[in-house]
Design an enzyme around this catalytic site. Structure first.
Site, PDB file in Angstrom:
ATOM      1  CB  SER A 158      -0.859  -0.023   1.267  1.00  0.00           C
ATOM      2  OG  SER A 158      -1.472   1.223   1.470  1.00  0.00           O
TER       3      SER A 158
ATOM      4  CE1 TYR B 144      -4.001  -2.807   5.660  1.00  0.00           C
ATOM      5  CE2 TYR B 144      -3.482  -0.494   5.274  1.00  0.00           C
ATOM      6  CZ  TYR B 144      -3.775  -1.755   4.784  1.00  0.00           C
ATOM      7  OH  TYR B 144      -3.824  -1.955   3.425  1.00  0.00           O
TER       8      TYR B 144
ATOM      9  CG  ASN C 254     -11.255   3.406   2.413  1.00  0.00           C
ATOM     10  OD1 ASN C 254     -11.374   2.191   2.540  1.00  0.00           O
ATOM     11  ND2 ASN C 254     -10.205   4.055   2.862  1.00  0.00           N
TER      12      ASN C 254
ATOM     13  CE  LYS D 283      -1.573  -4.676   3.542  1.00  0.00           C
ATOM     14  NZ  LYS D 283      -1.858  -5.935   2.859  1.00  0.00           N
TER      15      LYS D 283
HETATM   16  P1  NAD Z   1     -11.084  -7.001   1.151  1.00  0.00           P
HETATM   17  O1  NAD Z   1     -11.318  -7.026   2.611  1.00  0.00           O
HETATM   18  O2  NAD Z   1     -12.234  -6.754   0.244  1.00  0.00           O
HETATM   19  O3  NAD Z   1     -10.381  -8.369   0.681  1.00  0.00           O
HETATM   20  C1  NAD Z   1      -9.539  -9.120   1.531  1.00  0.00           C
HETATM   21  C2  NAD Z   1     -10.047 -10.546   1.502  1.00  0.00           C
HETATM   22  O4  NAD Z   1      -9.206 -11.364   2.322  1.00  0.00           O
HETATM   23  C3  NAD Z   1     -11.472 -10.692   2.070  1.00  0.00           C
HETATM   24  O5  NAD Z   1     -12.253 -11.410   1.145  1.00  0.00           O
HETATM   25  C4  NAD Z   1     -11.283 -11.471   3.366  1.00  0.00           C
HETATM   26  O6  NAD Z   1     -12.387 -12.301   3.635  1.00  0.00           O
HETATM   27  C5  NAD Z   1     -10.012 -12.248   3.075  1.00  0.00           C
HETATM   28  N1  NAD Z   1      -9.210 -12.618   4.254  1.00  0.00           N
HETATM   29  C6  NAD Z   1      -8.803 -11.823   5.264  1.00  0.00           C
HETATM   30  N2  NAD Z   1      -8.076 -12.529   6.140  1.00  0.00           N
HETATM   31  C7  NAD Z   1      -8.009 -13.801   5.676  1.00  0.00           C
HETATM   32  C8  NAD Z   1      -7.391 -14.984   6.135  1.00  0.00           C
HETATM   33  N3  NAD Z   1      -6.709 -15.023   7.292  1.00  0.00           N
HETATM   34  N4  NAD Z   1      -7.498 -16.108   5.386  1.00  0.00           N
HETATM   35  C9  NAD Z   1      -8.199 -16.100   4.220  1.00  0.00           C
HETATM   36  N5  NAD Z   1      -8.804 -15.001   3.749  1.00  0.00           N
HETATM   37  C10 NAD Z   1      -8.705 -13.856   4.466  1.00  0.00           C
HETATM   38  O7  NAD Z   1      -9.929  -5.927   0.872  1.00  0.00           O
HETATM   39  P2  NAD Z   1      -9.370  -5.363  -0.505  1.00  0.00           P
HETATM   40  O8  NAD Z   1      -9.716  -3.923  -0.562  1.00  0.00           O
HETATM   41  O9  NAD Z   1      -9.727  -6.242  -1.620  1.00  0.00           O
HETATM   42  O10 NAD Z   1      -7.807  -5.444  -0.230  1.00  0.00           O
HETATM   43  C11 NAD Z   1      -7.017  -6.525  -0.678  1.00  0.00           C
HETATM   44  C12 NAD Z   1      -5.584  -6.297  -0.241  1.00  0.00           C
HETATM   45  O11 NAD Z   1      -5.109  -5.048  -0.743  1.00  0.00           O
HETATM   46  C13 NAD Z   1      -5.386  -6.251   1.268  1.00  0.00           C
HETATM   47  O12 NAD Z   1      -4.161  -6.885   1.572  1.00  0.00           O
HETATM   48  C14 NAD Z   1      -5.289  -4.776   1.560  1.00  0.00           C
HETATM   49  O13 NAD Z   1      -4.544  -4.512   2.726  1.00  0.00           O
HETATM   50  C15 NAD Z   1      -4.571  -4.277   0.314  1.00  0.00           C
HETATM   51  N6  NAD Z   1      -4.806  -2.860   0.025  1.00  0.00           N
HETATM   52  C16 NAD Z   1      -6.097  -2.408  -0.111  1.00  0.00           C
HETATM   53  C17 NAD Z   1      -6.326  -1.059  -0.381  1.00  0.00           C
HETATM   54  C18 NAD Z   1      -7.732  -0.527  -0.520  1.00  0.00           C
HETATM   55  O14 NAD Z   1      -7.929   0.678  -0.457  1.00  0.00           O
HETATM   56  N7  NAD Z   1      -8.751  -1.358  -0.727  1.00  0.00           N
HETATM   57  C19 NAD Z   1      -5.247  -0.188  -0.516  1.00  0.00           C
HETATM   58  C20 NAD Z   1      -3.945  -0.686  -0.383  1.00  0.00           C
HETATM   59  C21 NAD Z   1      -3.745  -2.034  -0.113  1.00  0.00           C
HETATM   60  C1  UD1 Z   2      -6.863   5.258   3.902  1.00  0.00           C
HETATM   61  C2  UD1 Z   2      -5.896   4.812   4.966  1.00  0.00           C
HETATM   62  C3  UD1 Z   2      -4.704   4.144   4.298  1.00  0.00           C
HETATM   63  C4  UD1 Z   2      -5.174   2.966   3.456  1.00  0.00           C
HETATM   64  C5  UD1 Z   2      -6.212   3.479   2.452  1.00  0.00           C
HETATM   65  C6  UD1 Z   2      -6.804   2.369   1.645  1.00  0.00           C
HETATM   66  C7  UD1 Z   2      -6.182   6.310   6.893  1.00  0.00           C
HETATM   67  C8  UD1 Z   2      -5.547   7.383   7.706  1.00  0.00           C
HETATM   68  N1  UD1 Z   2      -5.496   5.950   5.778  1.00  0.00           N
HETATM   69  O1  UD1 Z   2      -6.196   6.112   3.015  1.00  0.00           O
HETATM   70  O2  UD1 Z   2      -3.783   3.679   5.258  1.00  0.00           O
HETATM   71  O3  UD1 Z   2      -4.085   2.377   2.773  1.00  0.00           O
HETATM   72  O4  UD1 Z   2      -7.280   4.136   3.144  1.00  0.00           O
HETATM   73  O5  UD1 Z   2      -7.591   1.533   2.436  1.00  0.00           O
HETATM   74  O6  UD1 Z   2      -7.234   5.786   7.228  1.00  0.00           O
HETATM   75  N2  UD1 Z   2     -12.292  11.480   3.540  1.00  0.00           N
HETATM   76  C9  UD1 Z   2     -13.292  12.333   3.961  1.00  0.00           C
HETATM   77  N3  UD1 Z   2     -14.432  11.793   4.490  1.00  0.00           N
HETATM   78  C10 UD1 Z   2     -14.637  10.445   4.599  1.00  0.00           C
HETATM   79  C11 UD1 Z   2     -13.600   9.575   4.154  1.00  0.00           C
HETATM   80  C12 UD1 Z   2     -12.445  10.133   3.646  1.00  0.00           C
HETATM   81  O7  UD1 Z   2     -13.145  13.555   3.871  1.00  0.00           O
HETATM   82  O8  UD1 Z   2     -15.687  10.024   5.104  1.00  0.00           O
HETATM   83  C13 UD1 Z   2     -11.070  12.053   2.948  1.00  0.00           C
HETATM   84  C14 UD1 Z   2      -9.785  11.702   3.687  1.00  0.00           C
HETATM   85  O9  UD1 Z   2      -9.511  12.657   4.675  1.00  0.00           O
HETATM   86  C15 UD1 Z   2      -8.767  11.713   2.536  1.00  0.00           C
HETATM   87  C16 UD1 Z   2      -9.580  11.242   1.329  1.00  0.00           C
HETATM   88  O10 UD1 Z   2     -10.940  11.483   1.658  1.00  0.00           O
HETATM   89  O11 UD1 Z   2      -8.322  13.019   2.291  1.00  0.00           O
HETATM   90  C17 UD1 Z   2      -9.395   9.771   1.018  1.00  0.00           C
HETATM   91  O12 UD1 Z   2      -9.659   9.005   2.191  1.00  0.00           O
HETATM   92  P1  UD1 Z   2      -9.675   7.412   2.197  1.00  0.00           P
HETATM   93  O13 UD1 Z   2     -10.550   6.935   1.103  1.00  0.00           O
HETATM   94  O14 UD1 Z   2     -10.009   6.963   3.579  1.00  0.00           O
HETATM   95  O15 UD1 Z   2      -8.200   6.994   1.805  1.00  0.00           O
HETATM   96  P2  UD1 Z   2      -6.794   7.420   2.473  1.00  0.00           P
HETATM   97  O16 UD1 Z   2      -6.972   8.344   3.607  1.00  0.00           O
HETATM   98  O17 UD1 Z   2      -5.911   7.876   1.370  1.00  0.00           O
END
Ligand code: NAD
Ligand code: UD1
Length: 335
Positions: free
Chosen positions: A122, A146, A196, A150
């Site tokens: 991430s 979290y 988010n 990572k």
């Molecule tokens: P998500 O929660 O939708 O998907 C994660 C999946 O992993 C889920 O289906 C959950 O049931 C499964 N899981 C969790 N723990 C498990 C375990 N112990 N064994 C088997 N399955 C398990 O999340 P996502 O948004 O699809 O994210 C996927 C990956 O990307 C994660 O590693 C997350 O940290 C990373 N990531 C996500 C974002 C984002 O904004 N969505 C940003 C950066 C990194």
């Molecule tokens: C967040 C996480 C980051 C993670 C990423 C993806 C925090 C501090 N950071 O990032 O570690 O990798 O999600 O899962 O939680 N915002 C609002 N109102 C809301 C939600 C968000 O104003 O209800 C704003 C936030 O302040 C930010 C932007 O929208 O400026 C994006 O927020 P978000 O989608 O949560 O992502 P990140 O903060 O970038």
């Protein structure tokens, strides 16, 4: 290709991209944050359901059985817990799931002689970057459990690769994934109140939430609200396929930013999403959210040069596709 966390948001979309490219994904998920109903949606789009194991990545015996039975060549490891706020309240659960899960997976892969891993990292590993756009060599830090999980996993993968050079470790640092599959039948389905921005906006648009709270309008940015690099989940999914195809079998640690290189403010996102859904979205300005940074966007040049990958979907498609998914599935995936 074993896809851990394959029923989740990014894993399920990556499964589509893998199938479209002719690969054979096998999904493994414990369904702690997803629903099995996604498998039917994948089948409706691709014409066949991927094989699925309802299992936990911390179960080494089960993993080894799947790796052997399915003759797995590479693993894309999405399975993790991902809510920043929750991670500060229950850090042990985050370390247990994310770190232990990865260590057990590595042990199982080693036992079965599978040496290609693509890891979901991430942009959070850059902490509060000294400048933008962010490049892969920028210093890493973490501000919450979290993010630290990572960062530690990245270091574990580097240590293992240094000790055993035939491992191919690919670290993909995602910026802000949003959007949904163009069909509107698959998308993000967060449980409870979304953390988010994009899922919160879609729920305001559909009437599930009253209004958006904007976390601060006094940042040194274009309009005072936070700026992020939003990337369409299908672009991100295709980035995994390119990374896998490029890095498979190449010993080393391969690190890539997956972002668009463009930043948008919260107010710009509200305006873009209002255009997509056809009405104004109520919001108010709230206090800054602890741990937030002013701006964060990628320099995606390395992925473009080495992988031949670049995000192609713009903000209008990100909002239109999120809205199509949310408006036709107001309560997400039904079982
Ligand atoms: P998500 O929660 O939708 O998907 C994660 C999946 O992993 C889920 O289906 C959950 O049931 C499964 N899981 C969790 N723990 C498990 C375990 N112990 N064994 C088997 N399955 C398990 O999340 P996502 O948004 O699809 O994210 C996927 C990956 O990307 C994660 O590693 C997350 O940290 C990373 N990531 C996500 C974002 C984002 O904004 N969505 C940003 C950066 C990194
Ligand atoms: C967040 C996480 C980051 C993670 C990423 C993806 C925090 C501090 N950071 O990032 O570690 O990798 O999600 O899962 O939680 N915002 C609002 N109102 C809301 C939600 C968000 O104003 O209800 C704003 C936030 O302040 C930010 C932007 O929208 O400026 C994006 O927020 P978000 O989608 O949560 O992502 P990140 O903060 O970038």
């Amino acid at each position: 290709i074993l896809v851990t966390g394959g029923c989740g948001y990014i894993g399920s979309h990556t499964t589509l991209a893998l199938m479209a490219a002719g690969h054979e994904p096998v999904l493994l998920d414990n369904l702690c944050n997803s629903k099995q109903a996604v498998l039917g949606r994948i089948e409706a789009i691709t014409g066949r359901a991927p094989r699925f194991y309802h299992a936990d990545v911390r179960d080494q015996a089960r993993l080894e059985q799947v790796l052997r039975d399915e003759q797995i060549e590479a693993v894309i490891h999405f399975a993790a817990l991902k809510a920043v706020g929750e991670s500060t309240r229950i850090p042990l659960d985050y370390y247990e799931n994310n770190l232990t899960g990865t260590l057990v997976l590595l042990r199982a892969m080693k036992a079965c002689n599978v040496r290609t891993l693509v890891f979901s990292s991430s942009a959070t590993v850059y902490g509060d970057p000294a400048s933008v756009p962010i490049r892969e060599h920028f210093p890493r830090s973490a501000t919450n459990p979290y993010g630290r999980s990572k960062l530690i996993i990245e270091q574990v993968l580097e240590d293992l690769q240094a000790a055993e050079p035939d491992w191919s470790m690919t670290l993909l640092r995602y910026f802000n994934p949003v959007g949904a599959h163009e069909s509107g039948t698959m998308g993000e389905d967060p449980q409870g109140i979304p953390n988010n921005l994009m899922p919160f906006l879609t729920q305001v648009a559909i009437g599930r939430r009253e209004r958006l709270s904007i976390f601060g309008n006094d940042y040194p940015t274009v309009d005072g609200t936070g700026v992020r690099d939003y990337i369409h989940v299908m672009d991100l999914a295709e980035g995994h396929v390119k990374a896998l195809e490029h890095c498979h079998g190449k010993g080393g640690v391969h690190t890539y930013n997956l972002g668009t290189g463009k930043g948008y403010s919260v107010l710009q996102m509200v305006a873009a999403f209002s255009r997509a859904c056809g009405h104004e979205l109520p919001y108010h300005i709230d206090a800054r959210r602890p741990g937030d940074i002013a701006e964060c966007w990628a320099d995606p040049a390395k992925a473009e040069q080495e992988l031949g990958w670049q995000a192609t979907r713009d903000l209008t498609s990100m909002c239109a596709d999120s809205w199509r998914w949310q408006s036709s599935n107001p309560t997400g995936y039904e079982e």
